[in-house]
Write an enzyme that holds these catalytic residues in place. Structure first.
Site, mmCIF file in Angstrom:
data_model
loop_
_atom_site.group_PDB
_atom_site.id
_atom_site.type_symbol
_atom_site.label_atom_id
_atom_site.label_comp_id
_atom_site.label_asym_id
_atom_site.label_seq_id
_atom_site.Cartn_x
_atom_site.Cartn_y
_atom_site.Cartn_z
ATOM 1 N N LYS A 189 38.026 45.462 54.671
ATOM 2 C CA LYS A 189 36.641 45.087 55.298
ATOM 3 C C LYS A 189 36.051 44.017 55.069
ATOM 4 O O LYS A 189 35.208 43.331 55.877
ATOM 5 C CB LYS A 189 35.708 46.272 55.424
ATOM 6 C CG LYS A 189 36.312 47.511 56.298
ATOM 7 C CD LYS A 189 36.797 47.156 57.563
ATOM 8 C CE LYS A 189 36.805 48.415 58.534
ATOM 9 N NZ LYS A 189 37.416 48.034 60.160
ATOM 10 N N TYR B 210 37.511 55.048 49.975
ATOM 11 C CA TYR B 210 37.549 54.117 50.692
ATOM 12 C C TYR B 210 38.411 53.026 50.399
ATOM 13 O O TYR B 210 39.287 52.320 51.130
ATOM 14 C CB TYR B 210 36.346 53.673 51.194
ATOM 15 C CG TYR B 210 36.315 52.679 52.381
ATOM 16 C CD1 TYR B 210 36.553 53.483 53.671
ATOM 17 C CD2 TYR B 210 35.915 51.309 52.727
ATOM 18 C CE1 TYR B 210 36.819 52.907 55.138
ATOM 19 C CE2 TYR B 210 36.275 50.680 53.952
ATOM 20 C CZ TYR B 210 36.457 51.459 55.038
ATOM 21 O OH TYR B 210 36.655 50.865 56.122
HETATM 22 P P1 NAD Z 1 40.114 55.313 65.879
HETATM 23 O O1 NAD Z 1 41.183 56.273 65.182
HETATM 24 O O2 NAD Z 1 39.708 56.177 67.140
HETATM 25 O O3 NAD Z 1 40.496 53.985 66.158
HETATM 26 C C1 NAD Z 1 41.386 53.404 65.271
HETATM 27 C C2 NAD Z 1 42.173 52.473 66.127
HETATM 28 O O4 NAD Z 1 43.215 51.314 65.622
HETATM 29 C C3 NAD Z 1 43.171 53.267 67.114
HETATM 30 O O5 NAD Z 1 42.875 53.014 68.290
HETATM 31 C C4 NAD Z 1 44.363 52.974 66.645
HETATM 32 O O6 NAD Z 1 45.430 52.831 67.886
HETATM 33 C C5 NAD Z 1 44.385 51.279 66.196
HETATM 34 N N1 NAD Z 1 45.224 50.703 65.524
HETATM 35 C C6 NAD Z 1 45.718 51.255 64.313
HETATM 36 N N2 NAD Z 1 46.822 50.373 63.977
HETATM 37 C C7 NAD Z 1 47.035 49.716 64.971
HETATM 38 C C8 NAD Z 1 47.815 48.559 65.324
HETATM 39 N N3 NAD Z 1 49.023 48.232 64.235
HETATM 40 N N4 NAD Z 1 47.911 47.928 66.430
HETATM 41 C C9 NAD Z 1 46.844 48.161 67.273
HETATM 42 N N5 NAD Z 1 45.956 49.081 67.092
HETATM 43 C C10 NAD Z 1 46.155 49.835 65.883
HETATM 44 O O7 NAD Z 1 38.947 55.390 64.781
HETATM 45 P P2 NAD Z 1 37.432 54.458 64.769
HETATM 46 O O8 NAD Z 1 36.750 55.109 63.774
HETATM 47 O O9 NAD Z 1 37.120 54.522 66.176
HETATM 48 O O10 NAD Z 1 37.777 53.014 64.325
HETATM 49 C C11 NAD Z 1 38.112 52.039 64.770
HETATM 50 C C12 NAD Z 1 37.152 50.919 63.872
HETATM 51 O O11 NAD Z 1 35.926 51.338 63.484
HETATM 52 C C13 NAD Z 1 37.984 50.642 62.752
HETATM 53 O O12 NAD Z 1 37.827 49.327 62.493
HETATM 54 C C14 NAD Z 1 37.224 51.354 61.642
HETATM 55 O O13 NAD Z 1 37.598 50.869 60.492
HETATM 56 C C15 NAD Z 1 35.673 51.065 62.316
HETATM 57 N N6 NAD Z 1 34.745 51.880 61.589
HETATM 58 C C16 NAD Z 1 34.815 53.288 61.622
HETATM 59 C C17 NAD Z 1 33.984 53.840 61.182
HETATM 60 C C18 NAD Z 1 34.014 55.640 61.264
HETATM 61 O O14 NAD Z 1 33.212 56.353 60.395
HETATM 62 N N7 NAD Z 1 34.834 56.200 62.040
HETATM 63 C C19 NAD Z 1 32.766 53.601 60.440
HETATM 64 C C20 NAD Z 1 32.676 52.188 60.402
HETATM 65 C C21 NAD Z 1 33.574 51.540 61.086
HETATM 66 O O1 0WE Z 2 37.461 52.492 58.706
HETATM 67 C C1 0WE Z 2 37.360 53.711 58.431
HETATM 68 C C2 0WE Z 2 38.622 54.250 58.571
HETATM 69 C C3 0WE Z 2 39.876 53.598 58.379
HETATM 70 C C4 0WE Z 2 41.179 54.197 58.215
HETATM 71 C C5 0WE Z 2 41.370 55.665 58.166
HETATM 72 C C6 0WE Z 2 42.692 55.934 58.276
HETATM 73 C C7 0WE Z 2 42.880 57.631 58.071
HETATM 74 C C8 0WE Z 2 44.465 57.778 58.622
HETATM 75 C C9 0WE Z 2 42.227 53.341 57.796
HETATM 76 N N1 0WE Z 2 43.447 53.817 57.754
HETATM 77 C C10 0WE Z 2 43.787 55.161 58.023
HETATM 78 N N2 0WE Z 2 45.047 55.605 57.651
HETATM 79 C C11 0WE Z 2 45.508 56.793 58.016
HETATM 80 O O2 0WE Z 2 46.497 57.299 57.876
HETATM 81 N N3 0WE Z 2 36.169 54.295 58.394
HETATM 82 C C12 0WE Z 2 34.935 53.461 58.075
HETATM 83 C C13 0WE Z 2 36.089 55.816 58.287
HETATM 84 C C14 0WE Z 2 36.290 56.228 57.000
HETATM 85 O O3 0WE Z 2 37.293 56.165 56.382
HETATM 86 C C15 0WE Z 2 37.165 56.636 55.203
HETATM 87 C C16 0WE Z 2 35.829 56.829 54.768
HETATM 88 C C17 0WE Z 2 35.172 56.455 56.045
HETATM 89 C C18 0WE Z 2 33.659 56.640 56.320
HETATM 90 C C19 0WE Z 2 38.007 57.033 54.022
HETATM 91 C C20 0WE Z 2 37.534 57.420 52.772
HETATM 92 C C21 0WE Z 2 36.246 57.465 52.589
HETATM 93 C C22 0WE Z 2 35.379 57.220 53.769
#
Ligand code: NAD
Ligand code: 0WE
Length: 264
Positions: free
Chosen positions: A163, A156
């Site tokens: 975060k 991460y």
């Molecule tokens: P996702 O890829 O569906 O959403 C990420 C979003 O970020 C996308 O809609 C993308 O367009 C947007 N984004 C990135 N760069 C941008 C920019 N410059 N301007 C505007 N939008 C931008 O993935 P997700 O997992 O739904 O992620 C949404 C949030 O949830 C993030 O903050 C992520 O850190 C958080 N999160 C994800 C998880 C997981 O496991 N998927 C867990 C906890 C928190």
């Molecule tokens: O917040 C996140 C994802 C954030 C994220 C993911 C990407 C993948 C593609 C931010 N930037 C990028 N850039 C890219 O090019 N999560 C909580 C999901 C997530 O991401 C991980 C996790 C988990 C969980 C990355 C490494 C280890 C665990």
């Protein structure tokens, strides 16, 4: 009548029907909110437009959170349709893919650190500032965070400090906007297979480890995360601000997982 009846919600971060923001949008729509969506680029507009239509919304606004110009224009563009906003959902994160693997100490660059802080943390306070003139009294803002802010986890990396900054920012925003009755909270979601998780090596194994170790013995869904975000933005949560609520099957409270779970 739903618990968000007569509320207007602006949703960022919908990239697909697996996005956490989509789970939030569905929950808010179900509870009676009117929705508007942002899209990050012209290329992605059609995807967001199609999804928005499923929730009876055609209000789409451009917002690349890396662009000062987009932030400047956002309130004017929104005001053409809405007088004010009750709910703002921030569900955006980005770090360079190369920095989400291997050694944090070796792989973190100045540019990668800056970019992840900018897109993943600064964007939330920038969004609040841009929309402040439109925020109703008793408005609520919510963002999405992850356990990697509080604990060190593999890969991460640079997103952890991003975060951590986001969660701290939630507290400062809550402190600042509280006197106006505006609340600011975060949901710390467990891992979910979204587009943002797609490129991560061994994400499957992380999901399995989480499911086996968590008290509920399973992973969470975007629907479960969406429901809590909707609750936090509703009058039911009037007394909650500056909080980070974990929606992670209880994973974060575990000291040592049941040995059956890890020895299987
Ligand atoms: P996702 O890829 O569906 O959403 C990420 C979003 O970020 C996308 O809609 C993308 O367009 C947007 N984004 C990135 N760069 C941008 C920019 N410059 N301007 C505007 N939008 C931008 O993935 P997700 O997992 O739904 O992620 C949404 C949030 O949830 C993030 O903050 C992520 O850190 C958080 N999160 C994800 C998880 C997981 O496991 N998927 C867990 C906890 C928190
Ligand atoms: O917040 C996140 C994802 C954030 C994220 C993911 C990407 C993948 C593609 C931010 N930037 C990028 N850039 C890219 O090019 N999560 C909580 C999901 C997530 O991401 C991980 C996790 C988990 C969980 C990355 C490494 C280890 C665990």
């Amino acid at each position: 009548m739903g618990f968000l009846a007569n509320k207007k919600a602006l949703i960022t971060g919908v990239a697909s029907n697996r996005s956490i923001a989509w789970g939030v949008a569905q929950a808010m729509h179900r509870e009676g909110a009117d929705l508007a969506f942002t899209y990050p680029s012209d290329k992605l507009r059609p995807r967001v437009e199609k999804l928005a239509a499923e929730l009876d919304s055609s209000l789409l606004l451009p917002l690349d959170v890396g662009s000062d110009d987009d932030f400047e224009q956002l309130p004017g563009r929104l005001r053409e349709h809405w007088q004010n906003v009750d709910i703002v959902v921030h569900s955006i994160a980005f770090a360079p893919q190369e920095e989400l693997k291997g050694s944090y100490v070796d792989n973190t660059t100045r540019d990668g650190f800056r970019l992840s802080q900018d897109i993943s943390a600064f964007s939330f306070v920038a969004l609040a500032r841009a929309l402040r003139p439109l925020l109703r009294e008793e408005a609520a803002l919510v963002t999405m965070t992850y356990l990697g802010s509080e604990r060190a986890l593999p890969s991460y990396n640079v997103m952890g400090p991003a975060k951590a900054a986001l969660e701290s920012s939630v507290r400062y925003m809550a402190y600042d906007l509280g006197p106006q009755g505006i609340r600011v909270n975060a949901v710390s979601a467990g891992p979910i297979k979204t587009l943002a998780a797609a490129g991560i090596g061994s994400f499957r194994r992380m999901l399995d480890y989480n499911a086996r170790s968590a008290p509920l013995q399973r992973n969470v869904t975007t629907e479960e995360v969406g429901n809590v975000a909707a609750f936090l933005c509703s009058d039911l949560a009037r007394g909650i601000t500056g909080e980070v609520v974990h929606v992670d099957s209880g994973f974060h409270i575990v000291g040592l997982p049941g040995l059956d779970a890890i020895e299987e």
